[in-house]
Design a protein around this motif. Structure first.
Motif, mmCIF file in Angstrom:
data_model
loop_
_atom_site.group_PDB
_atom_site.id
_atom_site.type_symbol
_atom_site.label_atom_id
_atom_site.label_comp_id
_atom_site.label_asym_id
_atom_site.label_seq_id
_atom_site.Cartn_x
_atom_site.Cartn_y
_atom_site.Cartn_z
ATOM 1 N N LYS A 166 41.855 -25.109 67.961
ATOM 2 C CA LYS A 166 43.186 -24.828 68.512
ATOM 3 C C LYS A 166 43.470 -25.659 69.761
ATOM 4 O O LYS A 166 44.626 -26.003 70.043
ATOM 5 C CB LYS A 166 43.318 -23.341 68.829
ATOM 6 C CG LYS A 166 43.454 -22.445 67.600
ATOM 7 C CD LYS A 166 43.676 -20.999 68.005
ATOM 8 C CE LYS A 166 43.890 -20.118 66.776
ATOM 9 N NZ LYS A 166 44.130 -18.698 67.148
ATOM 10 N N LYS B 273 45.625 -29.029 69.975
ATOM 11 C CA LYS B 273 47.089 -29.061 69.964
ATOM 12 C C LYS B 273 47.616 -29.990 71.062
ATOM 13 O O LYS B 273 47.259 -29.871 72.235
ATOM 14 C CB LYS B 273 47.669 -27.658 70.171
ATOM 15 C CG LYS B 273 49.187 -27.583 69.994
ATOM 16 C CD LYS B 273 49.658 -26.147 70.074
ATOM 17 C CE LYS B 273 51.177 -26.060 69.915
ATOM 18 N NZ LYS B 273 51.621 -26.517 68.570
ATOM 19 N N MET C 155 47.352 -24.678 61.668
ATOM 20 C CA MET C 155 47.963 -25.848 62.271
ATOM 21 C C MET C 155 48.158 -26.951 61.228
ATOM 22 O O MET C 155 47.604 -26.894 60.136
ATOM 23 C CB MET C 155 47.080 -26.364 63.423
ATOM 24 C CG MET C 155 46.837 -25.341 64.530
ATOM 25 S SD MET C 155 45.480 -25.825 65.651
ATOM 26 C CE MET C 155 46.188 -27.268 66.458
ATOM 27 N N THR C 156 48.952 -27.942 61.596
ATOM 28 C CA THR C 156 49.169 -29.102 60.736
ATOM 29 C C THR C 156 48.988 -30.369 61.562
ATOM 30 O O THR C 156 48.779 -30.314 62.779
ATOM 31 C CB THR C 156 50.585 -29.103 60.124
ATOM 32 O OG1 THR C 156 51.545 -29.365 61.158
ATOM 33 C CG2 THR C 156 50.898 -27.769 59.462
ATOM 34 N N ASP D 76 51.183 -32.228 62.525
ATOM 35 C CA ASP D 76 52.260 -32.300 63.522
ATOM 36 C C ASP D 76 51.866 -31.657 64.851
ATOM 37 O O ASP D 76 52.547 -31.857 65.860
ATOM 38 C CB ASP D 76 53.529 -31.636 62.989
ATOM 39 C CG ASP D 76 54.113 -32.372 61.788
ATOM 40 O OD1 ASP D 76 53.929 -33.603 61.725
ATOM 41 O OD2 ASP D 76 54.729 -31.724 60.921
ATOM 42 N N ASP D 77 50.766 -30.889 64.833
ATOM 43 C CA ASP D 77 50.318 -30.220 66.060
ATOM 44 C C ASP D 77 49.446 -31.117 66.924
ATOM 45 O O ASP D 77 49.094 -30.746 68.048
ATOM 46 C CB ASP D 77 49.555 -28.934 65.715
ATOM 47 C CG ASP D 77 50.477 -27.854 65.165
ATOM 48 O OD1 ASP D 77 51.460 -27.529 65.855
ATOM 49 O OD2 ASP D 77 50.211 -27.373 64.048
#
Length: 324
Positions: free
Chosen positions: A138, A141, A166-167, A169-170
């Motif tokens: 995490k 990000k 998440m993807t 894009d994160d």
């Protein structure tokens, strides 16, 4: 007259002997061609321990030579280059990783899987600096994450991010090949790096910290491939290659020293590092089995879902097994 007659008889006998000898030689040659499959086996390889050791020991040259084959070796820098060369008929056999093979399949490259090495997900992962504040997935990000595009590292990153909801894009993706990424990581230009061996262990030993490895995310395998045409026309040769690789793999498992020295010389990475890598990467090379097909199919389906490939791949249709 008597002298001329004697000379004539002598010449006739000599000619008869030559004809008989020639017939005997022709018969022997014909017999040999019936028992040998003459041809050339062209092998595409990267700097992997099994292939380098097999090449050094000349086991193929010896044992395939008995079948009438000449063996030629061609080095490649990437797995996809091996698949391309095989698909175009430039080589007959080669080794590569799972992801490159699937990206090649998605492009329509023509080859079949003939053997695989065990799954070793612990041989790749996400690295951060030892002093980094990043402690969990995490925490990636908004961070710069380096990885090789269209590779097992991109696949691992997406799987790891997905596990935390998440993807891509994160994070801020930075597309770099391993040598470039190594420099960027060491200079602090990126916050994390997703990579595989030998970069994974080398960097972890030089101030890198493993955030996560591939365990529970991916099944990392190496595969050996050939063409449809070659496996149909020369099944005995392909089977013999895999059998020789099995011998080499057993030798590496029992004592990785010689193989470690070979790949160290080829990559300029210390022998001690390669011994560490080989000790956690069993070289149990096997003909394609159901588990290897399932692992590869899972990855193929994931890559399609992630839109990294645009074609449905049915791995089982490209798996070759030798006849008894």
């Amino acid at each position: 007259m008597m002298k001329k007659r004697a000379v004539y008889i002598l010449m006739t006998l000599i000619l008869l002997v030559l004809v008989v000898s020639g017939c005997g030689e022709s018969k022997q040659t014909a017999g040999a061609s019936n028992t040998a499959e003459k041809g050339v086996l062209r092998i595409g390889y990267q700097k992997s321990a099994p292939m380098l050791l097999l090449k050094k020991k000349k086991l193929l040259e010896t044992n395939l030579g008995k079948l009438g084959y000449e063996v030629k070796w061609y080095e490649f820098n990437t797995g996809i280059a091996v698949a391309e060369a095989l698909s175009t008929g430039s080589i007959d056999f080669g080794g590569l990783g799972d992801s490159p093979s699937l990206f090649g399949k998605a492009r329509g490259l023509d080859f079949v899987y003939v053997a695989s090495e065990p799954s070793v997900p612990q041989s790749e992962g996400i690295l951060v600096k030892d002093s980094s504040s990043i402690q969990t997935i995490k925490d990636l990000k908004g961070k710069k994450v380096a990885f090789n595009k269209a590779s097992i590292s991109q696949y691992l990153l997406l799987k790891a991010l997905k596990s935390e909801g998440m993807t891509i894009d994160d994070v801020e993706p930075v597309y770099l090949n391993p040598p470039e990424a190594s420099i960027a990581f060491s200079q602090g230009q990126v916050d994390a790096w997703v990579t595989w061996e030998p970069y994974f262990t080398t960097t972890a030993n030089q101030g890198g910290r493993v955030l996560v490895n591939g365990t529970n995310f991916v099944s990392l395998r190496s595969f050996y491939i050939s063409s449809n045409a070659f496996t149909k026309e020369h099944p005995k040769a392909i089977k013999q290659v895999v059998l020789e690789l099995q011998k080499i793999g057993k030798e590496i498992n029992e004592n990785p020293s010689e193989a470690a020295e070979l790949v160290s010389e080829a990559t300029k990475i210390p022998v001690s590092t390669w011994k560490e890598i080989l000790s956690k990467k069993p070289a149990d090379i096997q003909f394609m089995d159901e588990q290897a097909v399932r692992d590869l199919q899972t990855q193929a389906d994931d890559l399609l879902e992630m839109k990294l490939i645009g074609t449905k791949i049915q791995v089982a249709k490209s798996a070759w097994t030798p006849t008894k």
